[in-house]
Each structure stands twice: as structure tokens, then as C-alpha cells.
Design a protein around this motif. Structure first.
Motif, PDB file in Angstrom:
ATOM      1  N   GLU A  86       0.869  -1.282  -0.021  1.00  0.00           N
ATOM      2  CA  GLU A  86       0.176   0.063   0.059  1.00  0.00           C
ATOM      3  C   GLU A  86       0.691   1.254  -0.043  1.00  0.00           C
ATOM      4  OE1 GLU A  86      -2.132   0.467   3.675  1.00  0.00           O
ATOM      5  OE2 GLU A  86      -0.558  -0.222   4.775  1.00  0.00           O
ATOM      6  N   TYR A  87       0.164   2.203  -0.595  1.00  0.00           N
ATOM      7  CA  TYR A  87       0.840   3.673  -0.692  1.00  0.00           C
ATOM      8  C   TYR A  87       0.664   4.284   0.656  1.00  0.00           C
ATOM      9  CZ  TYR A  87       2.029   3.517  -5.777  1.00  0.00           C
ATOM     10  OH  TYR A  87       2.386   3.338  -6.971  1.00  0.00           O
ATOM     11  N   LEU A  88       1.539   4.954   1.193  1.00  0.00           N
ATOM     12  CA  LEU A  88       1.430   5.850   2.459  1.00  0.00           C
ATOM     13  C   LEU A  88       1.361   7.117   2.119  1.00  0.00           C
ATOM     14  CD1 LEU A  88       4.656   4.062   4.633  1.00  0.00           C
ATOM     15  CD2 LEU A  88       1.984   3.492   4.470  1.00  0.00           C
ATOM     16  N   ALA A  89       0.092   7.448   1.463  1.00  0.00           N
ATOM     17  CA  ALA A  89      -0.166   8.685   0.836  1.00  0.00           C
ATOM     18  C   ALA A  89       0.007  10.058   1.580  1.00  0.00           C
ATOM     19  CB  ALA A  89      -1.624   8.538   0.095  1.00  0.00           C
ATOM     20  N   GLN A  90      -0.361   9.560   2.990  1.00  0.00           N
ATOM     21  CA  GLN A  90      -0.231  10.830   4.031  1.00  0.00           C
ATOM     22  C   GLN A  90       1.216  11.272   4.051  1.00  0.00           C
ATOM     23  OE1 GLN A  90      -0.969   7.745   4.528  1.00  0.00           O
ATOM     24  NE2 GLN A  90       0.402   7.014   6.475  1.00  0.00           N
ATOM     25  N   HIS A  92       3.496  11.668   1.541  1.00  0.00           N
ATOM     26  CA  HIS A  92       4.014  12.163   0.321  1.00  0.00           C
ATOM     27  C   HIS A  92       4.716  13.368   0.339  1.00  0.00           C
ATOM     28  CE1 HIS A  92       0.427  14.650   0.006  1.00  0.00           C
ATOM     29  NE2 HIS A  92       1.278  15.265  -0.924  1.00  0.00           N
ATOM     30  N   LEU A  93       5.639  13.544  -0.832  1.00  0.00           N
ATOM     31  CA  LEU A  93       6.554  14.798  -0.520  1.00  0.00           C
ATOM     32  C   LEU A  93       6.519  15.112  -2.174  1.00  0.00           C
ATOM     33  CD1 LEU A  93       9.603  13.557   1.391  1.00  0.00           C
ATOM     34  CD2 LEU A  93       7.661  15.146   1.967  1.00  0.00           C
ATOM     35  N   PHE A  94       6.574  16.603  -2.246  1.00  0.00           N
ATOM     36  CA  PHE A  94       7.061  17.224  -3.785  1.00  0.00           C
ATOM     37  C   PHE A  94       8.273  17.695  -3.742  1.00  0.00           C
ATOM     38  CE2 PHE A  94       2.180  17.951  -3.107  1.00  0.00           C
ATOM     39  CZ  PHE A  94       1.873  17.000  -4.130  1.00  0.00           C
ATOM     40  N   TYR A 106       7.261  19.968 -10.169  1.00  0.00           N
ATOM     41  CA  TYR A 106       7.280  19.350  -9.118  1.00  0.00           C
ATOM     42  C   TYR A 106       7.395  17.834  -9.425  1.00  0.00           C
ATOM     43  CZ  TYR A 106       5.753  23.350  -6.511  1.00  0.00           C
ATOM     44  OH  TYR A 106       5.842  24.642  -6.058  1.00  0.00           O
ATOM     45  N   GLU A 107       8.019  16.997  -8.807  1.00  0.00           N
ATOM     46  CA  GLU A 107       8.195  15.634  -9.024  1.00  0.00           C
ATOM     47  C   GLU A 107       7.393  14.832  -7.596  1.00  0.00           C
ATOM     48  OE1 GLU A 107       8.953  12.045 -11.083  1.00  0.00           O
ATOM     49  OE2 GLU A 107       9.455  13.981 -11.309  1.00  0.00           O
ATOM     50  N   ARG A 125       5.878   8.983  -8.436  1.00  0.00           N
ATOM     51  CA  ARG A 125       4.568   9.197  -9.018  1.00  0.00           C
ATOM     52  C   ARG A 125       4.438   9.806 -10.184  1.00  0.00           C
ATOM     53  NH1 ARG A 125       0.159   7.037  -5.930  1.00  0.00           N
ATOM     54  NH2 ARG A 125      -0.765   6.937  -8.067  1.00  0.00           N
ATOM     55  N   GLY A 126       5.588  10.672 -10.512  1.00  0.00           N
ATOM     56  CA  GLY A 126       5.540  11.439 -11.718  1.00  0.00           C
ATOM     57  C   GLY A 126       5.728  12.866 -11.533  1.00  0.00           C
TER      58      GLY A 126
END
Length: 142
Positions: A86-90, A92-94, A106-107, A125-126
Motif C-alpha cells: 500500500e501507498y503511504l499517501a499521507q 507524500h512529498l513534492f 514538481y516530482e 508518481r510522476g
């Protein structure tokens, strides 16, 4: 015969000999630059061949590829690895100031927890375009 020698005697002048030497030097430089470009092309074709060969392969599981992340060989580059978890979406970083097609944005990077081992792997994620005038925020947050 003397008319011929008199007519073309300027070719033996130091100026003409100097320019001839410059032309020969330029020719040698062009030859070596051409070889350098050819070597770069060969390296690019080798890289493309590696990518194409690994693209069609079945992905290997993360548990098999776990050691690749620590120390990879050249043969391991471009291998497909299957991650289940699972992704730990909380979390995330830019990453700011990442260029894409001449535009700065931004990446997005997101941690991913692998189910079988519990390891956390960072996944890109792009690229995201900036959404504000000053570029301080991305246009969207997927």
C-alpha cells in the motif's frame, strides 16, 4: 613551365602553408569528434536494447529483488519488480524545481510499504505542473 611556377608560387608562402595546416588540423579534429559521436550512439543503442529486453520479461517479486535495491549490477538495471502493498499517501512529498519539457514543476514521491517484508520503498508518481503564479504549489495533488 616557368609561367606555371610563377602563377602558383603563392601556395608556398608561409600564410598559405599555415592555413593548409589549420585545415588539416580541423579535419583531424572532425574525424575524432565523429568517432566520439559514433561511440555515444553505440552506447545509446546498447542501453535501448537492455530496456527492450527487460521490458518484455515477467516482473520478479520484491522478495527476490530485495538485494538489487542495496547493490545492483549492470544486468539488474531496468528489471521489472512487482511490489504488493500500500501507498503511504499521507507521507507524500513534492520535489521542487523538476524540469519537464522546458517547464519547471514538481516530482511527486510517495512511500510504499511492501506487504510481505514491511519494507518501505520510495516511488516516483510522476511530474506535476505548478498551479500558482509563483510556482509554490502544484496544479493538482493526485
Amino acid at each position: 613551365m616557368t609561367d606555371f611556377r610563377q602563377r602558383y608560387s603563392f601556395l608556398a608562402s608561409p600564410t598559405w602553408i599555415g592555413w593548409f595546416a589549420v585545415c588539416i588540423l580541423f579535419m583531424v579534429v572532425c574525424y575524432f569528434l565523429g568517432q566520439w559521436q559514433w561511440d555515444r550512439r553505440d552506447a545509446a543503442l546498447d542501453e535501448i536494447g537492455t530496456i527492450q529486453a527487460n521490458y518484455d520479461q515477467d516482473p520478479i517479486s520484491y522478495s527476490e529483488a530485495r538485494d538489487i535495491f542495496a547493490s545492483a549490477d549492470e544486468d539488474d538495471e531496468w528489471k521489472s519488480v512487482e511490489l504488493v502493498g500500500e501507498y503511504l499517501a499521507q507521507d507524500h512529498l513534492f520535489a521542487r524545481n523538476r524540469a519537464n519539457s522546458g517547464q519547471v514543476g514538481y516530482e511527486q514521491v510517495v512511500p510504499f510499504r511492501e506487504a510481505s517484508t514491511g519494507d518501505v520503498v520510495i516511488i516516483s508518481r510522476g511530474w506535476l505542473a505548478p498551479g500558482s503564479e509563483d510556482g509554490s504549489l502544484p496544479a493538482s495533488e493526485p
